[in-house]
Design a protein around this motif. Sequence first.
Motif, PDB file in Angstrom:
ATOM      1  N   ALA A  85       0.847  -1.198   0.000  1.00 43.78           N
ATOM      2  CA  ALA A  85       0.000   0.000   0.000  1.00 43.78           C
ATOM      3  C   ALA A  85       0.881   1.245   0.000  1.00 43.78           C
ATOM      4  N   PHE A  86       0.310   2.346  -0.493  1.00 48.93           N
ATOM      5  CA  PHE A  86       1.023   3.623  -0.499  1.00 48.93           C
ATOM      6  C   PHE A  86      -0.004   4.748  -0.607  1.00 48.93           C
ATOM      7  N   ALA A  87       0.462   5.968  -0.410  1.00 52.53           N
ATOM      8  CA  ALA A  87      -0.391   7.142  -0.550  1.00 52.53           C
ATOM      9  C   ALA A  87       0.282   8.148  -1.457  1.00 52.53           C
ATOM     10  N   VAL A  88      -0.521   8.974  -2.110  1.00 47.22           N
ATOM     11  CA  VAL A  88       0.015  10.063  -2.914  1.00 47.22           C
ATOM     12  C   VAL A  88      -0.632  11.364  -2.457  1.00 47.22           C
ATOM     13  N   SER A  89       0.171  12.410  -2.354  1.00 43.18           N
ATOM     14  CA  SER A  89      -0.309  13.743  -1.993  1.00 43.18           C
ATOM     15  C   SER A  89       0.105  14.704  -3.095  1.00 43.18           C
ATOM     16  N   LEU A  90      -0.861  15.278  -3.805  1.00 40.75           N
ATOM     17  CA  LEU A  90      -0.590  16.248  -4.858  1.00 40.75           C
ATOM     18  C   LEU A  90      -0.369  17.609  -4.204  1.00 40.75           C
ATOM     19  N   LEU A  91       0.766  18.224  -4.489  1.00 39.53           N
ATOM     20  CA  LEU A  91       1.149  19.449  -3.801  1.00 39.53           C
ATOM     21  C   LEU A  91       0.524  20.693  -4.422  1.00 39.53           C
ATOM     22  N   ARG A 139      13.144  21.028 -15.520  1.00 33.99           N
ATOM     23  CA  ARG A 139      14.024  20.774 -14.375  1.00 33.99           C
ATOM     24  C   ARG A 139      13.846  21.782 -13.241  1.00 33.99           C
ATOM     25  N   ALA A 140      12.712  22.425 -13.175  1.00 34.38           N
ATOM     26  CA  ALA A 140      12.443  23.381 -12.100  1.00 34.38           C
ATOM     27  C   ALA A 140      11.025  23.174 -11.602  1.00 34.38           C
ATOM     28  N   MET A 141      10.819  23.439 -10.312  1.00 33.32           N
ATOM     29  CA  MET A 141       9.482  23.350  -9.733  1.00 33.32           C
ATOM     30  C   MET A 141       8.968  24.762  -9.502  1.00 33.32           C
ATOM     31  N   HIS A 142       7.724  24.990  -9.883  1.00 31.16           N
ATOM     32  CA  HIS A 142       7.173  26.331  -9.754  1.00 31.16           C
ATOM     33  C   HIS A 142       5.654  26.280  -9.766  1.00 31.16           C
ATOM     34  N   PRO A 143       5.022  27.364  -9.305  1.00 36.13           N
ATOM     35  CA  PRO A 143       3.560  27.410  -9.377  1.00 36.13           C
ATOM     36  C   PRO A 143       3.114  27.579 -10.815  1.00 36.13           C
ATOM     37  N   PRO A 144       1.845  27.261 -11.099  1.00 38.75           N
ATOM     38  CA  PRO A 144       1.359  27.447 -12.461  1.00 38.75           C
ATOM     39  C   PRO A 144       1.311  28.931 -12.807  1.00 38.75           C
ATOM     40  N   PRO A 145       1.397  29.265 -14.087  1.00 39.49           N
ATOM     41  CA  PRO A 145       1.330  30.684 -14.459  1.00 39.49           C
ATOM     42  C   PRO A 145      -0.020  31.272 -14.099  1.00 39.49           C
ATOM     43  N   ALA A 146       0.003  32.552 -13.789  1.00 36.17           N
ATOM     44  CA  ALA A 146      -1.238  33.233 -13.438  1.00 36.17           C
ATOM     45  C   ALA A 146      -2.140  33.305 -14.663  1.00 36.17           C
ATOM     46  N   ALA A 147      -3.421  33.179 -14.420  1.00 36.63           N
ATOM     47  CA  ALA A 147      -4.381  33.279 -15.518  1.00 36.63           C
ATOM     48  C   ALA A 147      -4.408  34.717 -16.023  1.00 36.63           C
ATOM     49  N   PRO A 148      -4.483  34.909 -17.340  1.00 40.97           N
ATOM     50  CA  PRO A 148      -4.531  36.281 -17.847  1.00 40.97           C
ATOM     51  C   PRO A 148      -5.831  36.957 -17.428  1.00 40.97           C
ATOM     52  N   PRO A 149      -5.785  38.275 -17.256  1.00 36.89           N
ATOM     53  CA  PRO A 149      -7.026  38.965 -16.855  1.00 36.89           C
ATOM     54  C   PRO A 149      -8.058  38.862 -17.972  1.00 36.89           C
ATOM     55  N   PRO A 150      -9.326  38.814 -17.601  1.00 32.84           N
ATOM     56  CA  PRO A 150     -10.352  38.715 -18.639  1.00 32.84           C
ATOM     57  C   PRO A 150     -10.367  39.964 -19.502  1.00 32.84           C
ATOM     58  N   GLN A 184       3.673  24.740  -1.899  1.00 32.07           N
ATOM     59  CA  GLN A 184       4.400  23.675  -1.203  1.00 32.07           C
ATOM     60  C   GLN A 184       5.736  23.318  -1.843  1.00 32.07           C
ATOM     61  N   ARG A 185       6.381  24.277  -2.468  1.00 26.35           N
ATOM     62  CA  ARG A 185       7.697  24.011  -3.033  1.00 26.35           C
ATOM     63  C   ARG A 185       8.692  23.521  -1.979  1.00 26.35           C
ATOM     64  N   PRO A 186       8.744  24.131  -0.765  1.00 27.24           N
ATOM     65  CA  PRO A 186       9.683  23.615   0.237  1.00 27.24           C
ATOM     66  C   PRO A 186       9.433  22.146   0.578  1.00 27.24           C
ATOM     67  N   VAL A 187       8.177  21.734   0.590  1.00 27.02           N
ATOM     68  CA  VAL A 187       7.843  20.328   0.870  1.00 27.02           C
ATOM     69  C   VAL A 187       8.372  19.446  -0.250  1.00 27.02           C
ATOM     70  N   ALA A 204      -1.852  16.520   4.932  1.00 26.70           N
ATOM     71  CA  ALA A 204      -3.219  17.003   5.130  1.00 26.70           C
ATOM     72  C   ALA A 204      -3.519  18.281   4.369  1.00 26.70           C
ATOM     73  N   ASP A 205      -2.516  19.122   4.118  1.00 23.99           N
ATOM     74  CA  ASP A 205      -2.770  20.392   3.432  1.00 23.99           C
ATOM     75  C   ASP A 205      -2.474  20.319   1.937  1.00 23.99           C
ATOM     76  N   ALA A 206      -2.428  19.112   1.383  1.00 27.50           N
ATOM     77  CA  ALA A 206      -2.168  18.927  -0.042  1.00 27.50           C
ATOM     78  C   ALA A 206      -3.374  19.336  -0.871  1.00 27.50           C
ATOM     79  N   LEU A 207      -3.148  19.548  -2.140  1.00 23.33           N
ATOM     80  CA  LEU A 207      -4.215  19.872  -3.077  1.00 23.33           C
ATOM     81  C   LEU A 207      -5.218  18.715  -3.165  1.00 23.33           C
ATOM     82  N   ALA A 208      -4.697  17.499  -3.132  1.00 22.04           N
ATOM     83  CA  ALA A 208      -5.517  16.291  -3.133  1.00 22.04           C
ATOM     84  C   ALA A 208      -4.643  15.139  -2.672  1.00 22.04           C
ATOM     85  N   TRP A 209      -5.274  14.089  -2.169  1.00 18.85           N
ATOM     86  CA  TRP A 209      -4.506  12.910  -1.792  1.00 18.85           C
ATOM     87  C   TRP A 209      -5.329  11.655  -2.043  1.00 18.85           C
ATOM     88  N   SER A 210      -4.627  10.539  -2.137  1.00 20.06           N
ATOM     89  CA  SER A 210      -5.299   9.238  -2.239  1.00 20.06           C
ATOM     90  C   SER A 210      -4.458   8.185  -1.549  1.00 20.06           C
TER      91      SER A 210
END
Length: 198
Positions: free
Chosen positions: A94-100, A179-190, A104-107, A137-143
Amino acid sequence: MADLTLVPRRLRPDGPAAAGWDTLRDEPGPDTVRCLGLYAKLTAGVTVVTALDGAGPTGMTVSALTSVSARPPLILACLRGSSRTLTALREQGAFAVSLLTEHQRPVAELFADASVPPARRFEGSPVRRVLGLPVLADALAWSVCLVEDVRPYGDHHAVVGRVMAVEVNGGRPHLSDDRAMHPPPAAPPPTPCQLQPR
């Protein structure tokens, strides 16, 4: 557009007549550096895979995670062959996955650092036990998953898990790209609606 077809199996021109030569499968292929350059361009969500071994919880950062099936619910993760987490999930089944999340870059960096002992990787992150397994517990989603299959491919193992529990929270994913971890790009303004004269 050119029509691409596979060349049928043929004899290698410079080899003995009895030796079969498959132009697609028998070529040595590109070197590791070129392959890693290709893989780096695959944008993916960053995930922490966790499991339990005799010493307690263990886990590692993984960017190769994908859905396989909805019925039955199956996911696939690729783990380094030398990973302690891989050994633990094979032994426990068994195992678990936590989507960050994007915050959560430091994690992600902590769980990716092989020099950090497993117990220290969990410090500073709220952890829940679900069906006995640690999830962030504070992940985006887990299973939480039961191991369905594990197969070696090169220097990694493909692990298929049957999802037994899942939770999805709000937020945006943390991404791995080039080869880098980063947040997704910001959505363009409407953009304002432009009314066209009739």
